[in-house]
Design a protein around this motif. Structure first.
Motif, mmCIF file in Angstrom:
data_model
loop_
_atom_site.group_PDB
_atom_site.id
_atom_site.type_symbol
_atom_site.label_atom_id
_atom_site.label_comp_id
_atom_site.label_asym_id
_atom_site.label_seq_id
_atom_site.Cartn_x
_atom_site.Cartn_y
_atom_site.Cartn_z
ATOM 1 N N LYS A 1 0.817 -1.216 0.000
ATOM 2 C CA LYS A 1 0.000 0.000 0.000
ATOM 3 C C LYS A 1 0.849 1.264 0.000
ATOM 4 O O LYS A 1 0.519 2.238 -0.687
ATOM 5 C CB LYS A 1 -0.938 -0.004 1.219
ATOM 6 N N ASP A 2 1.916 1.264 0.763
ATOM 7 C CA ASP A 2 2.791 2.443 0.789
ATOM 8 C C ASP A 2 3.387 2.702 -0.589
ATOM 9 O O ASP A 2 3.462 3.854 -1.041
ATOM 10 C CB ASP A 2 3.913 2.247 1.810
ATOM 11 N N HIS A 3 3.822 1.644 -1.239
ATOM 12 C CA HIS A 3 4.385 1.777 -2.581
ATOM 13 C C HIS A 3 3.344 2.334 -3.544
ATOM 14 O O HIS A 3 3.650 3.175 -4.400
ATOM 15 C CB HIS A 3 4.909 0.423 -3.074
ATOM 16 N N ALA A 4 2.105 1.888 -3.396
ATOM 17 C CA ALA A 4 1.024 2.353 -4.273
ATOM 18 C C ALA A 4 0.786 3.847 -4.114
ATOM 19 O O ALA A 4 0.596 4.575 -5.098
ATOM 20 C CB ALA A 4 -0.263 1.594 -3.970
ATOM 21 N N MET A 5 0.817 4.331 -2.887
ATOM 22 C CA MET A 5 0.603 5.755 -2.643
ATOM 23 C C MET A 5 1.811 6.574 -3.097
ATOM 24 O O MET A 5 1.663 7.681 -3.625
ATOM 25 C CB MET A 5 0.315 5.998 -1.167
ATOM 26 N N GLN A 6 3.001 6.036 -2.912
ATOM 27 C CA GLN A 6 4.205 6.732 -3.362
ATOM 28 C C GLN A 6 4.237 6.869 -4.877
ATOM 29 O O GLN A 6 4.624 7.923 -5.399
ATOM 30 C CB GLN A 6 5.446 5.977 -2.867
ATOM 31 N N GLU A 7 3.833 5.815 -5.569
ATOM 32 C CA GLU A 7 3.826 5.870 -7.029
ATOM 33 C C GLU A 7 2.779 6.861 -7.530
ATOM 34 O O GLU A 7 3.004 7.578 -8.512
ATOM 35 C CB GLU A 7 3.538 4.471 -7.602
ATOM 36 N N VAL B 1 -14.233 16.980 -5.585
ATOM 37 C CA VAL B 1 -14.339 16.496 -4.214
ATOM 38 C C VAL B 1 -12.935 16.306 -3.648
ATOM 39 O O VAL B 1 -11.951 16.339 -4.389
ATOM 40 C CB VAL B 1 -15.137 15.180 -4.126
ATOM 41 N N THR B 2 -12.859 16.114 -2.352
ATOM 42 C CA THR B 2 -11.585 15.842 -1.691
ATOM 43 C C THR B 2 -11.686 14.537 -0.928
ATOM 44 O O THR B 2 -12.771 14.125 -0.503
ATOM 45 C CB THR B 2 -11.204 16.974 -0.728
ATOM 46 N N ILE B 3 -10.534 13.893 -0.756
ATOM 47 C CA ILE B 3 -10.495 12.646 -0.006
ATOM 48 C C ILE B 3 -9.172 12.600 0.754
ATOM 49 O O ILE B 3 -8.131 13.033 0.246
ATOM 50 C CB ILE B 3 -10.643 11.429 -0.948
ATOM 51 N N SER B 4 -9.215 12.113 1.970
ATOM 52 C CA SER B 4 -7.998 12.049 2.773
ATOM 53 C C SER B 4 -7.082 10.944 2.257
ATOM 54 O O SER B 4 -7.529 9.994 1.594
ATOM 55 C CB SER B 4 -8.336 11.799 4.246
ATOM 56 N N SER B 5 -5.825 11.058 2.594
ATOM 57 C CA SER B 5 -4.854 10.043 2.195
ATOM 58 C C SER B 5 -5.230 8.670 2.744
ATOM 59 O O SER B 5 -5.140 7.658 2.039
ATOM 60 C CB SER B 5 -3.455 10.440 2.680
#
Length: 416
Positions: free
Chosen positions: A158-164, A224-228
């Motif tokens: 998941k971290d890699h997905a958000m970093q990419e 719209v906005t969405i949190s990390s």
């Protein structure tokens, strides 16, 4: 469906920024997109499904988060509503690259119209009925036709997905399409949240200080906005027909000149016809075969399943037909709008006749949903039955079979 007939039965959408979008014909016979506040038939099917909801307690605690003023890095892309989420996300990606194609043109060129009734694939415990090609196909097809270079990624981490995602968005400065689960989308009305892992959104900005992302969702009336944390959760939704693995897609490079539109239109129409009418009889669940399969199956549901379970199966078909992924009538209206636009751009006026024919078929799909909802709600003076609904579907199948056969022959005359 005419503009004046677009339903405005506001109920579960009241007070929210989510709205339906329908394609309808105006007084001059031209298709346009019209915002809808909802439809009674959809609400009825939704209510029946919610009665069986195993997540009632959790759903009752759901809070709807409204968009906040966004103050971070944001790409210059305006919000546009769309009738279907994948079309809307693709449109956003293309518009950022200076390619302005209408939603119907994107859907038509990608040969998005389809049908499948899959009793062995479950959504919420009931069979999936699809009125379009499977998720992800539209993006692959339209970009291939336009000679656009793209990239699609899935992740185990998941971290890699958000970093990419951040890398493509912030460093390469490109919008990113993400496929997400509906259940935990914080700006959706609680009643519209279900375990469907096929909703498309477009990420266009990030406020690093507050941990927010700016999102284009074609189901919403505004950005719209969405949190990390919420974005991470919906990108890796666990429940649903299939896992998402953080699926994201974006455009790498566009050609200096786009291909000629006319042959693309003709080839895409022919592909749509082929997929609908040339499926093997050994595969009874897809294309026209699938419509006939459902028409015959629905007649026997009550005898095989009992009254309650049969009604839930019918409600699921109506939800898939009218709520989940735009639906049977909605996709036929989009395709009718495509044929109308294609006639104008190619000079093939005969496509206007086919636009009228698929519009009439879309009206029949909508009538089927209306009668079905009144049947399981026990409304109306005119009696209905599963036998009658099966007959309606058989008639729709016959009309679609004739439509695609005729359209294929017409297009072949111009291709050869």
């Amino acid at each position: 469906m005419k503009v004046s007939e677009v339903p405005q039965d506001l109920k579960y959408l009241k007070g929210h920024i989510v709205r339906d979008q329908d394609y309808a014909v105006d007084s001059d016979g031209k298709y346009q997109m019209v915002m809808s506040d909802g439809w009674e038939a959809k609400n009825d099917a939704l209510e029946l499904a919610l009665e069986e909801d195993k997540d009632k307690e959790e759903r009752s605690r759901m809070e709807v988060k409204k968009p906040v003023d966004f103050q971070g890095f944001e790409l210059d892309i305006s919000h546009q509503a769309a009738a279907h989420c994948e079309n809307g996300s693709i449109s956003s990606l293309l518009r950022y690259e200076g390619i302005d194609l209408s939603e119907p043109m994107i859907f038509g060129l990608a040969s998005g119209l389809y049908f499948a009734h899959l009793p062995f694939v479950k959504l919420g415990g009931y069979p999936v009925t699809a009125f379009r090609t499977f998720p992800g196909v539209l993006f692959k097809r339209i970009t291939k036709q336009l000679n656009i270079k793209t990239e699609t990624r899935r992740f185990l981490n998941k971290d890699h997905a958000m970093q990419e995602l951040d890398k493509v968005l912030m460093e390469e400065k490109r919008p990113v399409g993400c496929v997400v689960g509906m259940y935990d989308l914080p700006y959706m009305p609680p009643e519209y949240r279900f375990h469907f892992n096929g909703h498309n959104i477009c990420i266009i900005g990030k406020d690093e200080e507050r941990g927010l992302y700016s999102v284009l969702d074609s189901n919403a009336t505004q950005k719209v906005t969405i949190s990390s944390d919420d974005l991470r959760k919906v990108r890796f939704a666990k429940n649903g027909a299939y896992p998402l693995f953080g699926l994201m897609y974006w455009i790498r490079e566009v050609p200096q000149q786009l291909p000629d539109l006319r042959p693309m239109v003709l080839q895409s129409i022919r592909k749509t016809c082929y997929c609908m009418i040339h499926q093997s009889h050994f595969i009874p669940w897809v294309g026209i075969n699938g419509i006939f399969y459902l028409a015959e199956s629905i007649r026997h549901w009550e005898d095989k399943m009992g009254r309650r379970k049969a009604m839930l199966h019918l409600a699921q078909v109506i939800r898939m037909s009218e709520e989940i992924g735009t639906g049977g009538a909605g996709f036929r209206f989009i395709y009718a709008a495509f044929l109308q636009e294609a006639a104008e751009k190619t000079g093939l006026d005969v496509l206007n006749d086919y636009s009228d024919r698929i519009t009439a078929i879309g009206d029949q799909w909508r009538l089927f949903a209306y009668k079905g909802s009144r049947f399981f709600k026990n409304r109306g003076k005119e009696p209905c039955s599963y036998e009658e609904l099966g007959t309606m579907l058989k008639s729709i199948g016959d009309q679609e079979l004739a439509f695609y056969n005729d359209l294929e022959k017409t297009v072949d005359e111009y291709l050869h």
